[in-house]
Design a protein around this motif. Structure first.
Motif, short mmCIF file in Angstrom:
data_model
loop_
_atom_site.label_atom_id
_atom_site.label_comp_id
_atom_site.label_asym_id
_atom_site.label_seq_id
_atom_site.Cartn_x
_atom_site.Cartn_y
_atom_site.Cartn_z
N MET A 1 0.84 -1.16 0.00
CA MET A 1 0.00 0.00 0.00
C MET A 1 0.89 1.24 0.00
O MET A 1 1.75 1.40 0.88
CB MET A 1 -0.89 -0.04 1.25
N LYS A 2 0.73 2.09 -0.96
CA LYS A 2 1.56 3.28 -1.10
C LYS A 2 0.97 4.43 -0.29
O LYS A 2 -0.24 4.66 -0.30
CB LYS A 2 1.66 3.67 -2.58
N LEU A 3 1.84 5.15 0.40
CA LEU A 3 1.41 6.28 1.22
C LEU A 3 1.18 7.51 0.36
O LEU A 3 1.90 7.74 -0.61
CB LEU A 3 2.46 6.60 2.28
N ARG A 4 0.20 8.30 0.74
CA ARG A 4 -0.01 9.61 0.13
C ARG A 4 1.08 10.54 0.66
O ARG A 4 1.66 10.28 1.72
CB ARG A 4 -1.39 10.13 0.49
N PRO A 5 1.35 11.65 -0.05
CA PRO A 5 2.44 12.54 0.39
C PRO A 5 2.29 13.02 1.84
O PRO A 5 3.27 13.05 2.59
CB PRO A 5 2.38 13.70 -0.60
N SER A 28 -8.27 10.20 7.18
CA SER A 28 -7.00 10.61 6.57
C SER A 28 -5.97 9.48 6.49
O SER A 28 -4.91 9.65 5.91
CB SER A 28 -6.41 11.79 7.34
N GLY A 29 -6.28 8.34 7.09
CA GLY A 29 -5.38 7.20 7.02
C GLY A 29 -4.42 7.08 8.18
O GLY A 29 -3.29 6.61 8.01
N ALA A 35 0.70 1.75 10.83
CA ALA A 35 1.25 0.47 10.38
C ALA A 35 2.58 0.67 9.67
O ALA A 35 3.54 -0.09 9.90
CB ALA A 35 0.25 -0.23 9.46
N HIS A 36 2.69 1.68 8.84
CA HIS A 36 3.94 1.96 8.14
C HIS A 36 5.03 2.40 9.11
O HIS A 36 6.19 1.99 8.98
CB HIS A 36 3.74 3.01 7.04
N LEU A 37 4.66 3.23 10.07
CA LEU A 37 5.64 3.67 11.07
C LEU A 37 6.22 2.47 11.82
O LEU A 37 7.44 2.35 11.96
CB LEU A 37 4.97 4.60 12.07
N ALA A 38 5.35 1.63 12.31
CA ALA A 38 5.80 0.46 13.08
C ALA A 38 6.66 -0.45 12.24
O ALA A 38 7.69 -0.96 12.71
CB ALA A 38 4.60 -0.29 13.65
N ALA A 39 6.26 -0.68 11.00
CA ALA A 39 7.04 -1.57 10.12
C ALA A 39 8.44 -1.02 9.88
O ALA A 39 9.40 -1.78 9.78
CB ALA A 39 6.30 -1.75 8.79
N ASN A 67 -1.55 -5.57 5.31
CA ASN A 67 -1.34 -4.97 3.99
C ASN A 67 -0.17 -4.00 3.94
O ASN A 67 -0.06 -3.22 3.01
CB ASN A 67 -2.63 -4.28 3.53
N THR A 68 0.70 -4.05 4.94
CA THR A 68 1.85 -3.14 5.00
C THR A 68 3.13 -3.93 4.83
O THR A 68 3.42 -4.83 5.61
CB THR A 68 1.87 -2.38 6.33
N GLU A 69 3.88 -3.59 3.81
CA GLU A 69 5.15 -4.25 3.56
C GLU A 69 6.11 -4.01 4.72
O GLU A 69 6.24 -2.90 5.21
CB GLU A 69 5.77 -3.70 2.27
N GLY A 70 6.75 -5.06 5.18
CA GLY A 70 7.70 -4.97 6.28
C GLY A 70 7.10 -5.27 7.64
O GLY A 70 7.82 -5.52 8.59
N ALA A 71 5.78 -5.26 7.75
CA ALA A 71 5.13 -5.50 9.04
C ALA A 71 5.13 -6.98 9.42
O ALA A 71 4.94 -7.31 10.59
CB ALA A 71 3.69 -4.97 9.01
N GLU A 72 5.41 -7.84 8.47
CA GLU A 72 5.33 -9.28 8.74
C GLU A 72 6.45 -9.80 9.64
O GLU A 72 6.30 -10.83 10.27
CB GLU A 72 5.29 -10.09 7.43
#
Length: 133
Positions: A1-5, A28-29, A35-39, A67-72
């Motif tokens: 999942m790609k982050l918005r700016p 706003s997500g 999830a991205h921060l933690a990953a 659905n977040t790359e690296g969270a696994e």
């Protein structure tokens, strides 16, 4: 999942911080940002606790993590605060709807957070308007 700016800007801002609060409007997500921060913040084998107010928010968090790359590679526990999870054994704690933190059940959880653990709060409501008498 790609982050918005603006989501990427929030990740970049919070990532170097041990304690931070992300305030953003509903929709706003914030869950995706968390999830991205933690990953990005944790290494494989480290433990993350994500606490939320409702089972629906727990389900939303689980979906974002999946659905977040690296969270696994991270060991995740996603709990309702009512389950009274022991925050003392985690490397990172995400507090969803952190404006509830002054409540006794939430405050106990936050107070158990190790001083060297990352603690990030997320909310759309950083204050409560009250009528002055």
């Amino acid at each position: 999942m790609k982050l918005r700016p603006y989501q990427q800007a929030a990740v970049d801002w919070a990532l170097p911080k041990i304690r931070a609060m992300i305030v953003a409007p509903a929709g706003s997500g914030k869950t995706i940002i968390a999830a991205h921060l933690a990953a990005r913040a944790l290494e494989e084998g480290q433990r993350a606790l994500w606490v939320a107010n409702t089972i629906e928010q727990v389900d939303q968090a689980v979906s974002a993590i999946q659905n977040t790359e690296g969270a696994e590679g991270v060991e995740w526990d996603v709990e309702c605060v009512a389950a009274a999870p022991d925050a003392s054994k985690y490397d990172l704690i995400i507090v969803d709807e952190c404006h509830h933190s002054p409540a006794d059940s939430w405050a106990r959880l936050v107070e158990l957070c190790p001083t060297d653990a990352i603690l990030w709060g997320f909310t759309a409501t950083p204050w409560h308007d009250r009528d002055e008498e």
